[in-house]
Motif scaffolding. Structure first.
Motif, PDB file in Angstrom:
ATOM      1  N   TRP A 137       0.835  -1.204   0.000  1.00  0.00           N
ATOM      2  CA  TRP A 137       0.000   0.000   0.000  1.00  0.00           C
ATOM      3  C   TRP A 137       0.872   1.258   0.000  1.00  0.00           C
ATOM      4  O   TRP A 137       0.572   2.233  -0.686  1.00  0.00           O
ATOM      5  CB  TRP A 137      -0.908   0.025   1.237  1.00  0.00           C
ATOM      6  CG  TRP A 137      -2.122  -0.850   1.114  1.00  0.00           C
ATOM      7  CD1 TRP A 137      -2.358  -2.032   1.739  1.00  0.00           C
ATOM      8  CD2 TRP A 137      -3.279  -0.592   0.292  1.00  0.00           C
ATOM      9  NE1 TRP A 137      -3.584  -2.542   1.374  1.00  0.00           N
ATOM     10  CE2 TRP A 137      -4.159  -1.674   0.486  1.00  0.00           C
ATOM     11  CE3 TRP A 137      -3.633   0.426  -0.583  1.00  0.00           C
ATOM     12  CZ2 TRP A 137      -5.389  -1.759  -0.167  1.00  0.00           C
ATOM     13  CZ3 TRP A 137      -4.863   0.348  -1.230  1.00  0.00           C
ATOM     14  CH2 TRP A 137      -5.725  -0.737  -1.023  1.00  0.00           C
ATOM     15  N   LEU A 140       2.194   1.926  -3.367  1.00  0.00           N
ATOM     16  CA  LEU A 140       1.141   2.431  -4.255  1.00  0.00           C
ATOM     17  C   LEU A 140       0.844   3.909  -3.978  1.00  0.00           C
ATOM     18  O   LEU A 140       0.717   4.716  -4.918  1.00  0.00           O
ATOM     19  CB  LEU A 140      -0.127   1.583  -4.058  1.00  0.00           C
ATOM     20  CG  LEU A 140      -1.278   1.856  -5.021  1.00  0.00           C
ATOM     21  CD1 LEU A 140      -0.866   1.595  -6.460  1.00  0.00           C
ATOM     22  CD2 LEU A 140      -2.496   0.991  -4.658  1.00  0.00           C
ATOM     23  N   LEU A 144       1.391   6.972  -6.608  1.00  0.00           N
ATOM     24  CA  LEU A 144       0.290   7.820  -7.072  1.00  0.00           C
ATOM     25  C   LEU A 144       0.472   9.273  -6.629  1.00  0.00           C
ATOM     26  O   LEU A 144       0.203  10.204  -7.402  1.00  0.00           O
ATOM     27  CB  LEU A 144      -1.054   7.281  -6.554  1.00  0.00           C
ATOM     28  CG  LEU A 144      -1.473   5.913  -7.122  1.00  0.00           C
ATOM     29  CD1 LEU A 144      -2.761   5.432  -6.466  1.00  0.00           C
ATOM     30  CD2 LEU A 144      -1.650   5.993  -8.631  1.00  0.00           C
ATOM     31  N   VAL A 207      -6.622   6.054  -1.907  1.00  0.00           N
ATOM     32  CA  VAL A 207      -5.934   5.580  -3.119  1.00  0.00           C
ATOM     33  C   VAL A 207      -6.831   5.809  -4.344  1.00  0.00           C
ATOM     34  O   VAL A 207      -6.358   6.266  -5.390  1.00  0.00           O
ATOM     35  CB  VAL A 207      -5.554   4.088  -2.982  1.00  0.00           C
ATOM     36  CG1 VAL A 207      -5.242   3.466  -4.343  1.00  0.00           C
ATOM     37  CG2 VAL A 207      -4.334   3.946  -2.070  1.00  0.00           C
TER      38      VAL A 207
END
Lengths: 232, 236
Positions: A137, A140, A144, A207
């Motif tokens: 996570w 990620l 991003l 996210v």
């Protein structure tokens, strides 16, 4: 997107990374700034006593340092195009403007991600945060958040290419636009760093938010880069 | 080399309310050096920007042969400015490799070696960054970059502005060589002597308009260039 678009994108990113590989100028400056920001915050916040605020502080420091070091990368990578008016030769080549934008975005993002690895370790050590509790996570969110910041940053940096006080202006113009990215990324990171968080549902929400923001920012960047870089 | 002419038809360019070019019509032929002269702010660089496709005209049209000059035509244009357009942290060969890849050249290494030899940079240490080059070496490398993809049109914007007399002589020789090779060459300059040394077509721009447009394949003696220039700039 055609194959030639990606070929040009990789060529331009490869060129920027090759130059950086020779000089290491941007990486060293970013690394030094990152360490400085984290150290200053760790001294300033060393008397903070509320343990519940620990993950929020660590996440905030991580993203504040990312934004500062990212601004260094954006300014310098675009500045290299200004020297000797290399940008003119690049714009005269058959490379589509969108591929030039994508190449710059890729190069800046990779430089930022490299420094973020060091930043995460530093924040973990100096703020006693459980930074590797959810490595997938975290990777990620870092990816991003970095893409969202760099997507707008490349456009502003290109717009300021011929401005004398571009480094001062870049932060002033870019940070307000990057607030949604900063907010989402730091909230998601704080949740990941919190050992008492019941689940990762808020992370998944942020996210998705980051993903949507990135898509909007990148599409806008691809669209406006040509008029911005042409100065028309 | 191609026989296509470059035709500029009623081109205007406005920057806000300022008119940089007004109704400019010109025709440039291959195998000839066209020299564009004029005072500062006359619109010469704007015209060259439009011819290089980097600046969009407000009105008018430019055609190379029968095709409009746009993005696909970039493959046919080589450009040398007063700044060399070279990445200072890369070596001469690395710079040319990058542009060879951008222009998708086949047999790139062979072509790069030929160009480096032509501009007398073949013996420079391979890993020496362009940052360490003299101004003359940078301008030679800029010419190699501009010629790498064998363009039909060669544009020069004040290429001699930072060169010493030997550098200017070298540049004049290169311009002649390209003219003999049948390339369409357009030179924007303040240097009337350099203009007279190569020009077969003289254009004077004044306040965004064409004040003189004369082709003279046998060339222009220096005194004639000066006289024509002064005549064209005289208030009418």
């Amino acid at each position: 997107m055609t194959g030639s678009f990606w070929r040009y994108t990789l060529l331009i990113a490869g060129k920027d990374l090759r130059i950086e590989g020779k000089s290491r100028e941007v990486l060293y400056t970013m690394g030094f700034s990152a360490a400085l920001v984290v150290l200053v915050f760790s001294f300033a916040l060393s008397n903070a006593t509320d343990p519940a605020q620990g993950p929020i502080t660590a996440a905030g420091v991580l993203w504040a340092a990312t934004l500062f070091t990212g601004t260094v990368a954006l300014a310098r990578v675009l500045d290299r195009e200004r020297e000797n008016e290399a940008i003119r030769a690049l714009l005269l080549s058959p490379a589509p403007r969108a591929a030039i934008y994508a190449g710059k975005l890729l190069a800046v993002s990779l430089l930022m991600l490299a420094v973020e690895v060091v930043l995460v370790v530093l924040v973990g050590l100096l703020f006693s945060a459980e930074v590797f509790a959810h490595p997938g996570w975290l990777a990620l969110v870092l990816l991003l958040g970095t893409l969202g910041f760099a997507a707008t940053g490349v456009v502003f940096s290109a717009a300021l290419l011929r401005s004398r006080s571009r480094e001062a202006l870049l932060g002033a113009l870019l940070f307000p636009i990057a607030i949604p990215v900063l907010l989402a990324a730091s909230r998601a990171t704080a949740c990941m760093f919190d050992p008492l968080a019941p689940d990762l549902e808020p992370v998944a929400f942020w996210v998705r938010f980051l993903l949507a923001t990135d898509v909007i920012y990148i599409l806008l960047g691809l669209w406006v880069f040509e008029p911005v870089v042409s100065g028309e | 080399m191609s026989e296509r002419h470059l035709r500029v038809a009623q081109v205007s360019k406005n920057y806000g309310r300022q008119r940089a070019l007004v109704d400019v019509s010109l025709e440039f032929a291959p195998g000839r050096v066209a020299t564009i002269v004029g005072p500062n702010g006359a619109g010469k660089t704007t015209l060259l920007g439009i011819l290089s496709t980097l600046v969009r005209p407000t009105a008018g049209e430019i055609r190379l042969g029968d095709e409009p000059l746009g993005h696909p035509a970039r493959q046919t244009i080589g450009y040398v400015g007063h700044e060399p357009g070279i990445y200072p942290d890369l070596s001469a060969r690395q710079n040319l490799r990058l542009f060879a890849a951008l222009y998708a050249l086949s047999s790139a290494e062979e072509r790069i070696s030929t160009m480096l030899e032509r501009v007398d940079l073949a013996d420079v240490r391979g890993d020496l960054p362009a940052r360490a080059f003299s101004r003359g070496m940078l301008q030679r490398l800029a010419l190699a970059r501009a010629l790498l993809h064998e363009p039909e049109i060669l544009l020069f914007d004040e290429p001699s502005s930072a060169l010493d007399p030997a550098g200017v002589r070298w540049l004049v020789g290169e311009l002649r060589r390209e003219r003999e090779a049948g390339r369409l060459v357009i030179l924007v300059t303040h240097d009337l002597e350099a203009a007279s040394a190569v020009a077969g077509h003289l254009v004077v721009i004044r306040r965004g308009r064409v004040a003189l447009d004369r082709a003279q394949p046998a060339g222009f003696p220096a005194a004639q260039v000066r006289a024509l220039y002064e005549e064209a700039l005289r208030d009418r």
